[in-house]
Design an enzyme around this catalytic site. Sequence first.
Site, PDB file in Angstrom:
ATOM      1  N   ASP A  10       0.849  -1.185   0.000  1.00 38.30           N
ATOM      2  CA  ASP A  10       0.000   0.000   0.000  1.00 38.30           C
ATOM      3  C   ASP A  10       0.890   1.242   0.000  1.00 38.30           C
ATOM      4  O   ASP A  10       1.694   1.435   0.909  1.00 38.30           O
ATOM      5  CB  ASP A  10      -0.889  -0.040   1.256  1.00 38.30           C
ATOM      6  CG  ASP A  10      -1.901   1.093   1.276  1.00 38.30           C
ATOM      7  OD1 ASP A  10      -2.060   1.771   0.246  1.00 38.30           O
ATOM      8  OD2 ASP A  10      -2.530   1.282   2.334  1.00 38.30           O
ATOM      9  N   ASP A 105      -2.940   2.083  -6.031  1.00 40.41           N
ATOM     10  CA  ASP A 105      -1.797   2.104  -5.116  1.00 40.41           C
ATOM     11  C   ASP A 105      -1.791   0.963  -4.116  1.00 40.41           C
ATOM     12  O   ASP A 105      -1.061   0.998  -3.139  1.00 40.41           O
ATOM     13  CB  ASP A 105      -1.733   3.445  -4.373  1.00 40.41           C
ATOM     14  CG  ASP A 105      -2.750   3.522  -3.255  1.00 40.41           C
ATOM     15  OD1 ASP A 105      -3.920   3.195  -3.496  1.00 40.41           O
ATOM     16  OD2 ASP A 105      -2.359   3.896  -2.132  1.00 40.41           O
ATOM     17  N   GLU A 106      -2.610  -0.040  -4.358  1.00 37.78           N
ATOM     18  CA  GLU A 106      -2.737  -1.116  -3.381  1.00 37.78           C
ATOM     19  C   GLU A 106      -2.875  -2.450  -4.105  1.00 37.78           C
ATOM     20  O   GLU A 106      -3.628  -2.544  -5.071  1.00 37.78           O
ATOM     21  CB  GLU A 106      -4.039  -0.902  -2.614  1.00 37.78           C
ATOM     22  CG  GLU A 106      -3.907  -0.718  -1.133  1.00 37.78           C
ATOM     23  CD  GLU A 106      -5.289  -0.624  -0.517  1.00 37.78           C
ATOM     24  OE1 GLU A 106      -5.760  -1.648  -0.014  1.00 37.78           O
ATOM     25  OE2 GLU A 106      -5.877   0.462  -0.557  1.00 37.78           O
TER      26      GLU A 106
HETATM   27 MG    MG Z   1      -2.468   3.878   0.031  1.00 42.20          MG
END
Ligand code: MG
EC number: 2.7.7.7
Length: 354
Positions: A10, A105-106
Site C-alpha cells: 500500500d 496504489d494497493e
Molecule cells: Mg495507500
Amino acid sequence: MSLRKIIHVDCDCFYAAIEMRDDPRLAGRPMAVGGSAERRGVIATCNYEARAYGVRSAMSSRHALKLCPDLLIVKPRFEAYREASREIHSIFREYTDLIEPLSLDEAYLDVSDSQWYAGSATRIAEDIRRRVARTLHITVSAGVAPNKFLAKIASDWRKPNGLFVITPGEVEAFVAALPVARLHGVGKVTAEKLTRLGIETCLQLRDWSRLALVREFGSFGERLWGLARGIDERVVHNDSRRQSVSVENTYDTDLPDLASCLARLPELLESLNTRIERMDASYRPDKPFVKVKFHDFTQTTLEQAGAGRDLDSYRQLLGQAFARGGKPVRLLGVGVRLRDLRGAHEQMELFPPQ
Ligand SMILES: [Mg+2]
C-alpha cells in the site's frame, strides 16, 4: 489449504506523494489532492502534514480548509498516478505473477511459490519497498501474513514507510488482541451491533459458537467465526490478461545523451527476450516499444507497428523517443505489445467461421 505467503502493498498517501515528488515545493507543508472548495470538491488524498490537522480522505475540501487554513489543494493528475502504478506493478511482476490490484496504489501479491530469497516473503517485501523508493521516489508500506485479511491489516500497522510481518505462529495471538472493528467486512453497523453484544476483541468473539453468530449475523456470522480465528481462505485473484511485456531500468546516474542510452539497449533487450521466452504460448509478441523517462520525470513512449524485435528497430525507436526530450535520461524501458491468442481463440468459438 497449504500455508500461503501473502503480501499487501500500500503506497503512503499515494496521490499526494506523487505530487510532492514532481513538485518539491509542495513537500514539507500541508497539502492535499482533491477538488476545489468552491466547487464542493472532496479530498482524495492528503499528506501527513495535513493529517496532523485532522484532514482526511473523502472529507469535503471546504471542511478540510476549516481544519487547516493553510492547506494547499492541488488538482489530481490521474495519468501520472496510473503511470506510477504501472511502474510499481512491473516491480511486483519480478517476484510473482499472482497480483491482485485493489486500486492504483494497493495490491495483494501471493508469493507462496516465489523462488526469490529462498521463498522469504519478508525479504521480498523489503526488496519491493526498497526498489519502489529507489526508482519512484515514493514510499510504500507492506504487510506480510498467511492470508489476505491479515496482510492488509499488517500493511497498516507500521504506516507510513513500514513493514509488519505476521508469521503463521503469531496469527493466534495477534488476532486475539485485534478489535473486531478491524475485521474485513465489519462496517459501522456490524461494529455497533458487536459492541452491544459486549464483543470488542476477537478473543471475546471466540466465545461465541458458529451457530450463535449465524443467528445474530446471518451468513456473515460464519465468516466472523473464521476471522476471529485468523481464517481467511480468499485467494489472490489474477484474472487480468497482460497487454504487454517490458523491462525497464532506472539508472543511478542519469544517462547524459543518446549515445549512452543506445549503449544500454543490448542488455535491456536481452532481459526482455528472457521474459518473452518465459511467457506461455497464449501470447504472441506484437509491436515493439520504448519508453524514456527524462531526469525531470517527463516521459515518452513510442511504438511502431510492423517493426521487428531486433536491435536495429529498437535503436531507431529510441533515437526518435530521445529526440522528443533531448534531456538526460533517468529510466529506459523496452517492450512489446502482446497479442492475446487466448482471447482470439475464444472469439472464434463465439463467432465460428461461416
Ligand atoms: Mg495507500
